[in-house]
Motif scaffolding. Structure first.
Motif, PDB file in Angstrom:
ATOM      1  N   ALA A  93     -35.534  27.873  50.636  1.00  0.00           N
ATOM      2  CA  ALA A  93     -36.159  28.097  49.225  1.00  0.00           C
ATOM      3  C   ALA A  93     -37.684  28.576  49.699  1.00  0.00           C
ATOM      4  N   GLU A  94     -38.167  29.397  48.692  1.00  0.00           N
ATOM      5  CA  GLU A  94     -39.556  29.406  48.769  1.00  0.00           C
ATOM      6  C   GLU A  94     -40.383  28.629  47.776  1.00  0.00           C
ATOM      7  N   VAL A  95     -41.340  27.808  48.253  1.00  0.00           N
ATOM      8  CA  VAL A  95     -42.051  26.792  47.437  1.00  0.00           C
ATOM      9  C   VAL A  95     -43.191  27.573  47.202  1.00  0.00           C
ATOM     10  N   THR A  96     -43.498  27.369  45.906  1.00  0.00           N
ATOM     11  CA  THR A  96     -44.680  28.084  45.125  1.00  0.00           C
ATOM     12  C   THR A  96     -45.724  26.902  44.504  1.00  0.00           C
ATOM     13  N   PHE A  97     -46.903  27.302  44.197  1.00  0.00           N
ATOM     14  CA  PHE A  97     -47.720  26.563  43.349  1.00  0.00           C
ATOM     15  C   PHE A  97     -47.312  26.733  41.947  1.00  0.00           C
ATOM     16  N   ALA A  98     -47.850  25.799  41.107  1.00  0.00           N
ATOM     17  CA  ALA A  98     -47.155  25.766  39.664  1.00  0.00           C
ATOM     18  C   ALA A  98     -47.525  27.210  39.036  1.00  0.00           C
ATOM     19  N   ASP A  99     -48.448  27.937  39.517  1.00  0.00           N
ATOM     20  CA  ASP A  99     -48.851  29.328  38.718  1.00  0.00           C
ATOM     21  C   ASP A  99     -48.067  30.329  39.483  1.00  0.00           C
ATOM     22  N   GLY A 100     -46.966  29.931  40.280  1.00  0.00           N
ATOM     23  CA  GLY A 100     -46.313  31.116  41.174  1.00  0.00           C
ATOM     24  C   GLY A 100     -46.996  31.762  42.207  1.00  0.00           C
ATOM     25  N   ARG A 101     -47.982  31.396  42.687  1.00  0.00           N
ATOM     26  CA  ARG A 101     -48.591  31.596  44.134  1.00  0.00           C
ATOM     27  C   ARG A 101     -47.887  31.302  45.415  1.00  0.00           C
ATOM     28  N   PRO A 102     -47.296  31.826  46.411  1.00  0.00           N
ATOM     29  CA  PRO A 102     -46.671  31.355  47.399  1.00  0.00           C
ATOM     30  C   PRO A 102     -47.380  30.411  47.996  1.00  0.00           C
ATOM     31  N   PHE A 103     -46.786  29.215  48.449  1.00  0.00           N
ATOM     32  CA  PHE A 103     -47.081  28.149  49.222  1.00  0.00           C
ATOM     33  C   PHE A 103     -46.683  28.130  50.703  1.00  0.00           C
ATOM     34  N   HIS A 104     -45.334  28.000  50.820  1.00  0.00           N
ATOM     35  CA  HIS A 104     -44.661  28.174  52.014  1.00  0.00           C
ATOM     36  C   HIS A 104     -43.096  28.248  51.841  1.00  0.00           C
ATOM     37  N   ASP A 105     -42.443  28.825  53.001  1.00  0.00           N
ATOM     38  CA  ASP A 105     -41.062  28.422  52.892  1.00  0.00           C
ATOM     39  C   ASP A 105     -40.375  27.228  53.396  1.00  0.00           C
ATOM     40  N   LEU A 106     -39.168  26.940  53.125  1.00  0.00           N
ATOM     41  CA  LEU A 106     -38.675  25.594  53.171  1.00  0.00           C
ATOM     42  C   LEU A 106     -37.100  25.882  53.666  1.00  0.00           C
ATOM     43  N   ASP A 107     -36.788  25.493  54.723  1.00  0.00           N
ATOM     44  CA  ASP A 107     -35.446  25.505  55.275  1.00  0.00           C
ATOM     45  C   ASP A 107     -35.256  24.011  56.177  1.00  0.00           C
ATOM     46  N   LEU A 108     -34.271  23.666  55.417  1.00  0.00           N
ATOM     47  CA  LEU A 108     -34.066  22.120  55.962  1.00  0.00           C
ATOM     48  C   LEU A 108     -32.564  21.987  56.531  1.00  0.00           C
ATOM     49  N   ARG A 109     -32.059  23.350  57.013  1.00  0.00           N
ATOM     50  CA  ARG A 109     -30.621  23.344  57.623  1.00  0.00           C
ATOM     51  C   ARG A 109     -30.481  22.696  58.957  1.00  0.00           C
ATOM     52  N   THR A 110     -31.554  22.437  59.497  1.00  0.00           N
ATOM     53  CA  THR A 110     -31.401  21.829  60.817  1.00  0.00           C
ATOM     54  C   THR A 110     -31.976  20.153  60.606  1.00  0.00           C
ATOM     55  N   GLY A 111     -32.461  19.870  59.529  1.00  0.00           N
ATOM     56  CA  GLY A 111     -32.963  18.561  59.114  1.00  0.00           C
ATOM     57  C   GLY A 111     -34.506  18.548  59.340  1.00  0.00           C
ATOM     58  N   ARG A 112     -35.041  19.475  59.767  1.00  0.00           N
ATOM     59  CA  ARG A 112     -36.372  19.707  60.076  1.00  0.00           C
ATOM     60  C   ARG A 112     -37.037  20.680  59.916  1.00  0.00           C
ATOM     61  N   TRP A 113     -38.423  20.823  59.260  1.00  0.00           N
ATOM     62  CA  TRP A 113     -39.107  22.012  59.074  1.00  0.00           C
ATOM     63  C   TRP A 113     -40.573  22.033  59.138  1.00  0.00           C
ATOM     64  N   THR A 114     -41.157  23.045  59.760  1.00  0.00           N
ATOM     65  CA  THR A 114     -42.548  22.935  59.897  1.00  0.00           C
ATOM     66  C   THR A 114     -43.282  24.141  59.059  1.00  0.00           C
ATOM     67  N   ALA A 115     -44.166  23.915  58.382  1.00  0.00           N
ATOM     68  CA  ALA A 115     -44.693  25.099  57.391  1.00  0.00           C
ATOM     69  C   ALA A 115     -46.200  24.901  57.612  1.00  0.00           C
ATOM     70  N   ARG A 116     -46.703  26.000  57.562  1.00  0.00           N
ATOM     71  CA  ARG A 116     -48.264  26.276  57.544  1.00  0.00           C
ATOM     72  C   ARG A 116     -48.947  26.968  56.629  1.00  0.00           C
ATOM     73  N   HIS A 117     -49.905  26.515  55.990  1.00  0.00           N
ATOM     74  CA  HIS A 117     -50.449  27.278  54.847  1.00  0.00           C
ATOM     75  C   HIS A 117     -52.053  27.319  54.938  1.00  0.00           C
ATOM     76  N   PRO A 118     -52.352  28.683  54.898  1.00  0.00           N
ATOM     77  CA  PRO A 118     -53.866  28.847  54.848  1.00  0.00           C
ATOM     78  C   PRO A 118     -54.524  28.500  53.537  1.00  0.00           C
ATOM     79  N   CYS A 119     -55.654  27.949  53.328  1.00  0.00           N
ATOM     80  CA  CYS A 119     -56.228  27.611  52.047  1.00  0.00           C
ATOM     81  C   CYS A 119     -57.714  27.702  52.187  1.00  0.00           C
ATOM     82  N   ALA A 120     -58.137  28.874  51.622  1.00  0.00           N
ATOM     83  CA  ALA A 120     -59.522  29.543  51.910  1.00  0.00           C
ATOM     84  C   ALA A 120     -59.794  29.201  53.477  1.00  0.00           C
TER      85      ALA A 120
END
Length: 162
Positions: A93-120
């Motif tokens: 899935a793609e995770v977004t903020f409430a207003d629809g802006r992209p936040f990060h991808d989410l892939d739990l098919r291995t049971g673990r996922w790392t995400a990175r999000h730059p904010c300012a």
């Protein structure tokens, strides 16, 4: 500050639990217990509440709605957030903020996922670990000129009717 000194508990020592479809897994209600630590000041807080993953009115997204109580600097306040999940055919899935802006991808098919999000000028590094069919952990480490924080959350599935 050395974050390892302030986070003695690993993400999870248990083998991750693979999840073939992240939206199907997350759907429903969860309890949330979160600890918050400002590594620069040593201030600590907690959040206790619920998270609900439910279909949005548009039929395309799933809403992730959290509500609860935040304790910080001796004050207790109601707090919450809403995120969106856009399911993909491959079970991610793609995770977004409430207003629809992209936040990060989410892939739990291995049971673990790392995400990175730059904010300012800050950077959020997240680690998701599924430990069982009814429990998953999330750790966000936020660094930059405005933040040096560690947030650790445990989500536990609520029994139906609870």
């Amino acid at each position: 500050m050395n974050r390892a000194a302030h986070d003695p508990v690993p993400v999870s020592d248990a083998a991750p639990h693979p999840v073939p479809d992240v939206v199907a897994y997350l759907s429903g209600r969860w309890t949330v217990d979160r600890t918050l630590l400002d590594l620069a000041t040593g201030a600590q807080g907690t959040f206790h509440g619920t998270a609900e993953f439910r279909a949005a009115g548009d039929g395309a997204r799933v809403l992730h709605v959290e509500q609860g109580e935040l304790t910080w600097n001796g004050s207790v306040n109601r707090a919450g957030r809403t995120l969106g999940l856009l399911p993909r055919p491959d079970g991610t899935a793609e995770v977004t903020f409430a207003d629809g802006r992209p936040f990060h991808d989410l892939d739990l098919r291995t049971g673990r996922w790392t995400a990175r999000h730059p904010c300012a000028r800050d950077l959020y590094d997240g680690t998701f670990t599924v430990v069982s069919p009814d429990e998953w952990h999330l750790r966000w480490y936020a660094t930059g000129p405005a933040k040096d924080q560690l947030h650790r959350s445990v989500y536990r599935r609520q029994a139906e009717g609870a």
